[in-house]
Design an enzyme around this catalytic site. Sequence first.
Site, PDB file in Angstrom:
ATOM      1  N   SER A  60       0.819  -1.121  -0.143  1.00  0.00           N
ATOM      2  CA  SER A  60      -0.058   0.097   0.150  1.00  0.00           C
ATOM      3  C   SER A  60       0.941   1.192   0.166  1.00  0.00           C
ATOM      4  CB  SER A  60      -0.629   0.074   1.217  1.00  0.00           C
ATOM      5  OG  SER A  60      -1.711  -1.180   1.544  1.00  0.00           O
TER       6      SER A  60
HETATM    7  N1  SAM Z   1      -0.452  -5.109   4.205  1.00  0.00           N
HETATM    8  C1  SAM Z   1       0.190  -5.141   3.089  1.00  0.00           C
HETATM    9  C2  SAM Z   1       1.627  -4.499   3.192  1.00  0.00           C
HETATM   10  O1  SAM Z   1       2.071  -4.093   4.016  1.00  0.00           O
HETATM   11  O2  SAM Z   1       2.360  -4.922   2.253  1.00  0.00           O
HETATM   12  C3  SAM Z   1      -0.743  -5.011   1.852  1.00  0.00           C
HETATM   13  C4  SAM Z   1      -1.589  -5.658   1.793  1.00  0.00           C
HETATM   14  S1  SAM Z   1      -2.126  -5.586  -0.057  1.00  0.00           S
HETATM   15  C5  SAM Z   1      -2.811  -4.275  -0.173  1.00  0.00           C
HETATM   16  C6  SAM Z   1      -3.650  -6.593   0.684  1.00  0.00           C
HETATM   17  C7  SAM Z   1      -3.094  -8.228   0.807  1.00  0.00           C
HETATM   18  O3  SAM Z   1      -4.471  -8.958   1.299  1.00  0.00           O
HETATM   19  C8  SAM Z   1      -2.769  -8.907  -0.504  1.00  0.00           C
HETATM   20  O4  SAM Z   1      -1.532  -9.620   0.049  1.00  0.00           O
HETATM   21  C9  SAM Z   1      -3.854 -10.087  -0.477  1.00  0.00           C
HETATM   22  O5  SAM Z   1      -3.251 -11.367  -0.959  1.00  0.00           O
HETATM   23  C10 SAM Z   1      -4.415 -10.202   0.980  1.00  0.00           C
HETATM   24  N2  SAM Z   1      -5.636 -10.766   1.291  1.00  0.00           N
HETATM   25  C11 SAM Z   1      -6.783 -10.746   0.367  1.00  0.00           C
HETATM   26  N3  SAM Z   1      -7.783 -11.468   0.891  1.00  0.00           N
HETATM   27  C12 SAM Z   1      -7.413 -12.050   2.095  1.00  0.00           C
HETATM   28  C13 SAM Z   1      -7.997 -12.823   3.140  1.00  0.00           C
HETATM   29  N4  SAM Z   1      -9.310 -13.314   3.118  1.00  0.00           N
HETATM   30  N5  SAM Z   1      -7.238 -13.320   4.039  1.00  0.00           N
HETATM   31  C14 SAM Z   1      -5.900 -12.939   4.062  1.00  0.00           C
HETATM   32  N6  SAM Z   1      -5.259 -12.166   3.333  1.00  0.00           N
HETATM   33  C15 SAM Z   1      -6.003 -11.622   2.179  1.00  0.00           C
END
Ligand code: SAM
Length: 209
Positions: A60
């Site tokens: 992000s």
């Molecule tokens: N917090 C992260 C960072 O600091 O890099 C950025 C997160 S990215 C915007 C969103 C993440 O949420 C992705 O890696 C995606 O695979 C994960 N995601 C989506 N749905 C999810 C779920 N149900 N459970 C866990 N992770 C999930």
Amino acid sequence: MVFENLRNKMIGMLRERGISDPGLLAAMGRVERHKFVPPGLEHQAYDDKALPIGFGQTISHPYTVALMTETLNLKKGEKVLEIGTGSGYQAAILAELGAQVFTIEKITALGQRAKLLLEGLGYSFVSRIGDGTLGWQTYAPYDAVIITAGAPVLPESLLSQVKSEGRLIIPIGSRSEQMLKLYQKRNNEIIIQDIEFLKFVPLTGKQGW
Ligand code: SAM
């Protein structure tokens, strides 16, 4: 030195955009964001933008990380559950702030990579691979829950794992744009606050898209 200068510029940008918590700004000044982005993108790591981390996912914007973290108003030692480990950057910021970090990632390769990176950097945290929309009952309740992907609705399991005086932050909306919302539990009531429109990758899973 180059990265340190870029990081200082990023902190200046965060201040200009209204982030004011000195502890948070110091933490973001310490974490080497360029280590959380894929090779070749290091020089963009301190720009205020999301960057691809593989598997269609992103790290992000620094501003988004700062805004979500500042809004949670964490105290040292609080238990925080993060949904969407991604690159591990947000987890590193939470750990720098002295939180007990629990983090869940759905994509195995991303979760494993972030775990190795965070361990290598010496952070203490607990992580697992799985569907974060169901939360992590083993360590519940949490002082705070942070969902770093865009949801269609609030996953009820996550709210139920927040302590009676705790808070949860989540972007909710369409697949292309969401309102960042803060839920605060207080005296058996839930106070809901709209923070700002942002764009996240989708939260998938049982209580997601
Ligand atoms: N917090 C992260 C960072 O600091 O890099 C950025 C997160 S990215 C915007 C969103 C993440 O949420 C992705 O890696 C995606 O695979 C994960 N995601 C989506 N749905 C999810 C779920 N149900 N459970 C866990 N992770 C999930």
